[in-house]
Design a protein around this motif. Structure first.
Motif, PDB file in Angstrom:
ATOM      1  N   ALA A  66       0.801  -1.232   0.000  1.00 54.36           N
ATOM      2  CA  ALA A  66       0.000   0.000   0.000  1.00 54.36           C
ATOM      3  C   ALA A  66       0.831   1.278   0.000  1.00 54.36           C
ATOM      4  O   ALA A  66       0.277   2.372   0.139  1.00 54.36           O
ATOM      5  N   HIS A  67       2.147   1.159  -0.157  1.00 54.76           N
ATOM      6  CA  HIS A  67       2.950   2.396  -0.204  1.00 54.76           C
ATOM      7  C   HIS A  67       4.236   2.145  -0.988  1.00 54.76           C
ATOM      8  O   HIS A  67       5.196   1.576  -0.460  1.00 54.76           O
ATOM      9  N   VAL A  68       4.245   2.537  -2.253  1.00 56.49           N
ATOM     10  CA  VAL A  68       5.457   2.428  -3.074  1.00 56.49           C
ATOM     11  C   VAL A  68       5.627   3.707  -3.887  1.00 56.49           C
ATOM     12  O   VAL A  68       4.701   4.516  -4.007  1.00 56.49           O
ATOM     13  N   HIS A  69       6.834   3.869  -4.432  1.00 58.94           N
ATOM     14  CA  HIS A  69       7.107   4.957  -5.383  1.00 58.94           C
ATOM     15  C   HIS A  69       7.682   4.317  -6.652  1.00 58.94           C
ATOM     16  O   HIS A  69       8.883   4.058  -6.729  1.00 58.94           O
ATOM     17  N   LEU A  70       6.803   4.051  -7.596  1.00 57.40           N
ATOM     18  CA  LEU A  70       7.192   3.332  -8.811  1.00 57.40           C
ATOM     19  C   LEU A  70       8.344   4.005  -9.544  1.00 57.40           C
ATOM     20  O   LEU A  70       9.194   3.329 -10.126  1.00 57.40           O
ATOM     21  N   ASP A 111       0.674   3.428  -5.466  1.00 53.37           N
ATOM     22  CA  ASP A 111       1.785   4.363  -5.642  1.00 53.37           C
ATOM     23  C   ASP A 111       1.504   5.617  -4.830  1.00 53.37           C
ATOM     24  O   ASP A 111       0.404   6.157  -4.853  1.00 53.37           O
ATOM     25  N   CYS A 112       2.535   6.088  -4.129  1.00 52.47           N
ATOM     26  CA  CYS A 112       2.347   7.240  -3.234  1.00 52.47           C
ATOM     27  C   CYS A 112       2.992   8.503  -3.772  1.00 52.47           C
ATOM     28  O   CYS A 112       3.265   9.429  -3.008  1.00 52.47           O
ATOM     29  N   GLY A 113       3.235   8.523  -5.073  1.00 56.47           N
ATOM     30  CA  GLY A 113       3.703   9.765  -5.670  1.00 56.47           C
ATOM     31  C   GLY A 113       4.822   9.565  -6.655  1.00 56.47           C
ATOM     32  O   GLY A 113       5.830   8.923  -6.355  1.00 56.47           O
ATOM     33  N   ILE A 178      -6.029  10.902  -3.431  1.00 54.74           N
ATOM     34  CA  ILE A 178      -5.214  12.109  -3.293  1.00 54.74           C
ATOM     35  C   ILE A 178      -4.168  11.867  -2.206  1.00 54.74           C
ATOM     36  O   ILE A 178      -4.488  11.404  -1.114  1.00 54.74           O
ATOM     37  N   LYS A 179      -2.903  12.185  -2.543  1.00 49.60           N
ATOM     38  CA  LYS A 179      -1.795  11.998  -1.586  1.00 49.60           C
ATOM     39  C   LYS A 179      -1.225  13.366  -1.232  1.00 49.60           C
ATOM     40  O   LYS A 179      -0.985  14.190  -2.110  1.00 49.60           O
ATOM     41  N   VAL A 180      -0.993  13.548   0.042  1.00 47.49           N
ATOM     42  CA  VAL A 180      -0.537  14.850   0.532  1.00 47.49           C
ATOM     43  C   VAL A 180       0.676  14.653   1.446  1.00 47.49           C
ATOM     44  O   VAL A 180       0.723  13.707   2.233  1.00 47.49           O
ATOM     45  N   GLU A 238       0.282   7.917   6.326  1.00 43.80           N
ATOM     46  CA  GLU A 238       1.510   7.231   5.919  1.00 43.80           C
ATOM     47  C   GLU A 238       2.589   7.496   6.976  1.00 43.80           C
ATOM     48  O   GLU A 238       2.766   8.631   7.413  1.00 43.80           O
ATOM     49  N   HIS A 239       3.275   6.459   7.361  1.00 41.86           N
ATOM     50  CA  HIS A 239       4.412   6.479   8.302  1.00 41.86           C
ATOM     51  C   HIS A 239       3.984   6.684   9.767  1.00 41.86           C
ATOM     52  O   HIS A 239       4.420   5.959  10.633  1.00 41.86           O
ATOM     53  N   ALA A 240       3.182   7.710  10.047  1.00 39.99           N
ATOM     54  CA  ALA A 240       2.779   8.028  11.426  1.00 39.99           C
ATOM     55  C   ALA A 240       3.983   8.129  12.360  1.00 39.99           C
ATOM     56  O   ALA A 240       4.072   7.428  13.372  1.00 39.99           O
ATOM     57  N   THR A 323       5.631  -0.577   2.118  1.00 40.17           N
ATOM     58  CA  THR A 323       7.081  -0.634   2.315  1.00 40.17           C
ATOM     59  C   THR A 323       7.831   0.658   2.030  1.00 40.17           C
ATOM     60  O   THR A 323       8.967   0.805   2.456  1.00 40.17           O
ATOM     61  N   ASP A 324       7.212   1.558   1.246  1.00 38.49           N
ATOM     62  CA  ASP A 324       7.948   2.711   0.696  1.00 38.49           C
ATOM     63  C   ASP A 324       8.971   2.247  -0.348  1.00 38.49           C
ATOM     64  O   ASP A 324      10.002   2.900  -0.558  1.00 38.49           O
ATOM     65  N   ALA A 325       8.680   1.131  -1.009  1.00 38.62           N
ATOM     66  CA  ALA A 325       9.585   0.607  -2.043  1.00 38.62           C
ATOM     67  C   ALA A 325       9.921   1.712  -3.040  1.00 38.62           C
ATOM     68  O   ALA A 325       9.089   2.510  -3.428  1.00 38.62           O
TER      69      ALA A 325
END
Ligand SMILES: [Zn+2]
Length: 411
Positions: A66-70, A111-113, A178-180, A238-240, A323-325
């Motif tokens: 649920a959290h990657v940066h392609l 994708d988170c951005g 929407i990602k902020v 995300e992250h918290a 993962t923030d891959a």
């Protein structure tokens, strides 16, 4: 009609329900039509179905990160240098990454951005059949303050009207959510320990996202930013993180944790990033004093992140795995390591699997299609050798990946 019957030692359906022993999953034209325990009743198997048997394996829903940066390579490349690459390189990197994830049994990515409209170009290419990759849930550019975290992606916006317009631009490009960036982050010159947007800007963003029929996720590395996000009614944090100063000091805030739990927003903790940095640094035979100090700091941060994870869990917060891959040294097959960290942080093995299947599917808005193995769902199913409930590391031994009914689709 194409029909496949998957047989294995056991099945975890992603809902948290009882393990199915000796399952037979019937897949017809890309969808699950039946799940049996033991022998298939007479006449229930579609004529001419191909049987694929994995006698030592466990069947699970395809995993979801649920959290990657392609766009990013996940090889430790300098971020600010990498994002100077032309669109074509970022698109090629993204296609490569979506394929790496798929081969590792990760059949959907959020994708988170990324930069400009590159992630939408990637999805279009995959939809045209140009290569194979995980399903993609996209935000386009992460919305950030002028000079903020990940500004190179093009998502700078300021003021209540400015951020609303930016959210609409992302929706126009094709954003699913929407990602902020609610604080600074790893982008040099940004401040992770302070909120970036003002409270009213975050409120406007959440309102606008919801008016556009979309969810909103906010990157938060300090308690005040989590408070803003919760107050605004966001869907995901995300992250918290709980940073309090520029030196990286963290201070868990139990009150914010309780508010977060009550809000119902899910948290994506992304602890694997630290693990991969530590592994990389530990692999070096000799370290300078400065490198050793940095390694010690990353180790402390990972311990703190695990402690904060436990605190959030005790407060009643729900989690999705991510993962923030792409970021730092985090590869696109790192999800099992994230699940092992979440397990270390107190989730049962079953709970970690839920966080990467049904809970993640819900967070992505895909719960009617994927994330569970049930009649009527699209057939995103993996087989892993061994029993992940006994040993989560089994998730790294992927014997088969099925996406929308197609087996090992990269071949
Ligand atoms: Zn990220």
């Amino acid at each position: 009609m194409s029909a496949v019957i998957l047989k294995a030692r056991r099945l975890i359906d992603g809902t948290g329900g009882a393990v199915v022993e000796h399952p037979a999953v019937v897949v017809v034209d890309g969808k699950v039509t039946d799940v049996f325990e033991g022998a298939i009743p007479d006449g229930a198997a579609p004529a001419g179905a191909e049987v694929l048997a994995y006698p030592e394996a466990t069947l699970l829903p395809g995993l979801i990160d649920a959290h990657v940066h392609l766009n990013l390579p996940g090889d430790g490349s300098d971020f600010t240098a990498w994002v100077q690459e032309p669109d074509g390189v970022l698109v090629a990197a993204s296609l490569h990454n979506a394929r790496v994830a798929l081969k590792a049994g990760i059949t959907a990515l959020r994708d988170c951005g990324g930069r400009g409209d590159t992630t939408f170009q990637v999805r279009r290419a995959l939809d045209l059949g140009l290569g194979a990759g995980a399903r993609l849930v996209l935000c386009g550019q992460p919305i950030t303050i002028t000079g903020g975290h990940c500004r190179y992606f093009g998502g700078e916006a300021d003021g209540v009207e400015g951020v609303r317009q930016k959210a609409r631009e992302m929706a126009k490009l094709g954003a699913d959510y929407i990602k902020v960036m609610g604080t600074g982050g790893g982008t040099p010159g940004t401040m992770s320990w302070l909120p970036s947007f003002r409270r009213e800007e975050i409120r406007a963003l959440a309102d606008e996202a919801h008016r556009l029929g979309r969810k909103i996720g906010i990157h938060c590395l300090c308690a005040e930013s989590i408070d803003y996000a919760v107050d605004a009614g966001v869907d995901q944090i995300e992250h918290a993180g709980f940073l309090v100063d520029a030196a990286g000091k963290q201070q868990f805030d139990p009150l914010v944790a309780i508010q977060l739990a009550h809000s119902g927003a899910v948290v994506c903790p992304t602890m694997a990033v630290g693990l991969y940095v530590i592994n990389k640094m530990e692999a070096k035979e000799r370290r300078t004093a400065a490198e050793q100090a940095l390694l010690d700091r990353w180790r402390t941060m990972l311990e703190e992140n695990l402690a904060q994870f436990r605190g959030l869990r005790e407060a009643g917060v729900r989690f999705v795995a991510g993962t923030d891959a792409g970021w730092r040294f985090t590869p696109f097959d790192s999800l099992p390591d994230e699940l092992m960290l979440m397990h270390q942080g107190g989730l049962s093995a079953m709970e970690t699997i839920i966080s990467a299947t049904s809970a993640a599917a819900k967070a992505l808005g895909l719960e009617a299609k994927v994330g569970t193995i049930r009649t009527g769902m699209e057939a995103d199913i993996i087989a892993v050798t061994g029993d992940p409930l006994a040993e989560l590391g089994a998730l790294k031994r992927v014997a088969m990946v099925m996406k929308a009914g197609e087996v090992n689709p990269w071949i």
